[in-house]
Design a protein around this motif. Structure first.
Motif, mmCIF file in Angstrom:
data_model
loop_
_atom_site.group_PDB
_atom_site.id
_atom_site.type_symbol
_atom_site.label_atom_id
_atom_site.label_comp_id
_atom_site.label_asym_id
_atom_site.label_seq_id
_atom_site.Cartn_x
_atom_site.Cartn_y
_atom_site.Cartn_z
ATOM 1 N N GLY A 80 53.265 116.470 -31.102
ATOM 2 C CA GLY A 80 52.839 115.365 -31.944
ATOM 3 C C GLY A 80 51.501 115.643 -32.605
ATOM 4 N N LEU A 81 51.382 115.273 -33.867
ATOM 5 C CA LEU A 81 50.149 115.512 -34.620
ATOM 6 C C LEU A 81 49.364 114.232 -34.870
ATOM 7 N N GLN A 82 49.969 113.282 -35.590
ATOM 8 C CA GLN A 82 49.243 112.059 -35.910
ATOM 9 C C GLN A 82 50.213 110.923 -36.203
ATOM 10 N N VAL A 83 49.699 109.716 -36.067
ATOM 11 C CA VAL A 83 50.491 108.516 -36.312
ATOM 12 C C VAL A 83 50.648 108.302 -37.817
ATOM 13 N N PHE A 84 51.852 107.882 -38.210
ATOM 14 C CA PHE A 84 52.052 107.501 -39.608
ATOM 15 C C PHE A 84 52.690 106.119 -39.691
ATOM 16 N N LYS A 85 52.549 105.507 -40.853
ATOM 17 C CA LYS A 85 53.212 104.244 -41.163
ATOM 18 C C LYS A 85 54.124 104.488 -42.352
ATOM 19 N N MET A 86 55.386 104.146 -42.187
ATOM 20 C CA MET A 86 56.363 104.409 -43.234
ATOM 21 C C MET A 86 56.295 103.312 -44.299
ATOM 22 N N LEU A 87 56.081 103.715 -45.541
ATOM 23 C CA LEU A 87 56.035 102.774 -46.650
ATOM 24 C C LEU A 87 57.406 102.582 -47.280
ATOM 25 N N GLU A 88 58.186 103.653 -47.317
ATOM 26 C CA GLU A 88 59.526 103.583 -47.907
ATOM 27 C C GLU A 88 60.418 104.648 -47.275
ATOM 28 N N LEU A 89 61.577 104.219 -46.816
ATOM 29 C CA LEU A 89 62.573 105.150 -46.289
ATOM 30 C C LEU A 89 63.460 105.611 -47.431
ATOM 31 N N ILE A 90 63.581 106.918 -47.606
ATOM 32 C CA ILE A 90 64.430 107.485 -48.658
ATOM 33 C C ILE A 90 65.645 108.102 -47.973
ATOM 34 N N LYS A 91 66.750 107.355 -48.015
ATOM 35 C CA LYS A 91 67.924 107.756 -47.233
ATOM 36 C C LYS A 91 68.611 109.002 -47.777
ATOM 37 N N GLU A 92 68.572 109.192 -49.089
ATOM 38 C CA GLU A 92 69.252 110.344 -49.685
ATOM 39 C C GLU A 92 68.262 111.207 -50.461
ATOM 40 N N ILE A 93 68.268 112.498 -50.121
ATOM 41 C CA ILE A 93 67.439 113.483 -50.813
ATOM 42 C C ILE A 93 68.392 114.459 -51.491
ATOM 43 N N PRO A 94 68.193 114.750 -52.769
ATOM 44 C CA PRO A 94 69.105 115.676 -53.462
ATOM 45 C C PRO A 94 69.281 117.002 -52.715
ATOM 46 N N GLU A 95 70.537 117.371 -52.521
ATOM 47 C CA GLU A 95 70.919 118.652 -51.910
ATOM 48 C C GLU A 95 70.530 118.764 -50.431
ATOM 49 N N LYS A 96 70.174 117.632 -49.803
ATOM 50 C CA LYS A 96 69.827 117.656 -48.378
ATOM 51 C C LYS A 96 70.708 116.674 -47.614
ATOM 52 N N LEU A 97 70.958 116.999 -46.371
ATOM 53 C CA LEU A 97 71.743 116.118 -45.511
ATOM 54 C C LEU A 97 70.877 115.069 -44.832
ATOM 55 N N TYR A 98 69.592 115.379 -44.669
ATOM 56 C CA TYR A 98 68.700 114.492 -43.929
ATOM 57 C C TYR A 98 67.957 113.543 -44.868
ATOM 58 N N SER A 99 67.286 112.575 -44.268
ATOM 59 C CA SER A 99 66.522 111.579 -45.028
ATOM 60 C C SER A 99 65.030 111.913 -44.996
ATOM 61 N N GLY A 100 64.272 111.135 -45.773
ATOM 62 C CA GLY A 100 62.829 111.332 -45.800
ATOM 63 C C GLY A 100 62.125 109.994 -45.924
ATOM 64 N N ALA A 101 60.819 110.037 -46.039
ATOM 65 C CA ALA A 101 60.056 108.804 -46.164
ATOM 66 C C ALA A 101 58.732 109.062 -46.865
ATOM 67 N N ILE A 102 58.266 108.032 -47.554
ATOM 68 C CA ILE A 102 56.906 108.024 -48.073
ATOM 69 C C ILE A 102 56.048 107.379 -46.991
ATOM 70 N N VAL A 103 55.029 108.072 -46.541
ATOM 71 C CA VAL A 103 54.231 107.578 -45.414
ATOM 72 C C VAL A 103 52.745 107.611 -45.742
ATOM 73 N N THR A 104 52.011 106.820 -44.974
ATOM 74 C CA THR A 104 50.555 106.864 -45.009
ATOM 75 C C THR A 104 50.051 107.072 -43.589
ATOM 76 N N TYR A 105 48.845 107.594 -43.467
ATOM 77 C CA TYR A 105 48.296 107.925 -42.155
ATOM 78 C C TYR A 105 47.096 107.018 -41.863
ATOM 79 N N PRO A 106 47.311 105.949 -41.085
ATOM 80 C CA PRO A 106 46.205 105.023 -40.806
ATOM 81 C C PRO A 106 45.143 105.682 -39.934
ATOM 82 N N GLU A 107 43.912 105.215 -40.090
ATOM 83 C CA GLU A 107 42.828 105.723 -39.245
ATOM 84 C C GLU A 107 43.115 105.351 -37.794
#
Length: 211
Positions: A80-107
């Protein structure tokens, strides 16, 4: 700071600096791990609770791919590196099977509180004594942080997630202390009851009451 990361939602809570071993078997996550390892990039593990992906998670790095099997499954080590807060879940990424997210790293304040930690260590050892558990945290007591002991005090996953959302070390330590203060008397009473039940039917040496 915000950025995009691949995500691997799991029904667990991962804390910063935690070492986690994973067996990867789903095609989408085999692809995620392969991509991240090849590019030396981290990925996020947000916590799944009640069939939903929650906003808080921890960014992790792959420290070792231990074994890759013939069918593409793999055993990996992560940290584990650091805590993040997910701002938006991106369920589909072009040409990928997995999902992603836009995140921010709170202090996240991780300043040690040796006085409070000393109290907590005593409580943790009492809990482990009652449960007949031996745990080596591989650190000196004055080096321990809340994250080092959070998985070893009997917190349900929901409460581990609540702890994960606390971004001050003092808050996390208070949360842990309150939990231990509640659970230790319950377990101690259970142990007393168990001993009482075990004595039933045995020959017992009891002194009579002196009038």
């Amino acid at each position: 700071m915000t950025n995009f990361i691949p995500v691997f939602p799991l029904g667990i809570v991962v804390y910063p600096a935690e070492k986690l071993n994973l067996h990867i078997f789903e095609p989408r996550y085999k692809q995620l791990i392969t991509d991240c390892f090849a590019e030396a990039k981290p990925f996020g593990i947000p916590t799944v609770l009640e069939n939903g992906v929650n906003e808080m998670g921890t960014l992790v790095e792959i420290t070792e791919v231990v074994e890759v099997y013939d069918d593409g499954k793999m055993d990996i080590k992560t940290k584990g590196l650091q805590v993040f807060k997910m701002l938006e879940l991106i369920k589909e990424i072009p040409e990928k099977l997995y999902s992603g997210a836009i995140v921010t790293y709170p202090e996240n304040n991780m300043r040690q509180n040796n006085v409070m930690m000393a109290e907590i260590v005593l409580l943790v050892r009492e809990l482990h004594r009652l449960l007949n558990i031996e745990k080596d945290f591989k650190k000196q007591d004055n080096e321990l942080l809340s994250y080092d002991i959070a998985h070893h005090i009997g917190l349900p996953v929901k409460e581990e997630y609540v702890l994960h959302g606390l971004l001050l070390e003092a808050q996390r330590l208070k949360f842990i202390k309150n939990h231990l203060k509640k659970v230790i008397p319950v377990i101690a009473n259970t142990e007393s009851l168990k001993k009482k039940i075990q004595l039933n039917g045995h020959f017992r040496e009891l002194g009579g009451f002196n009038f």
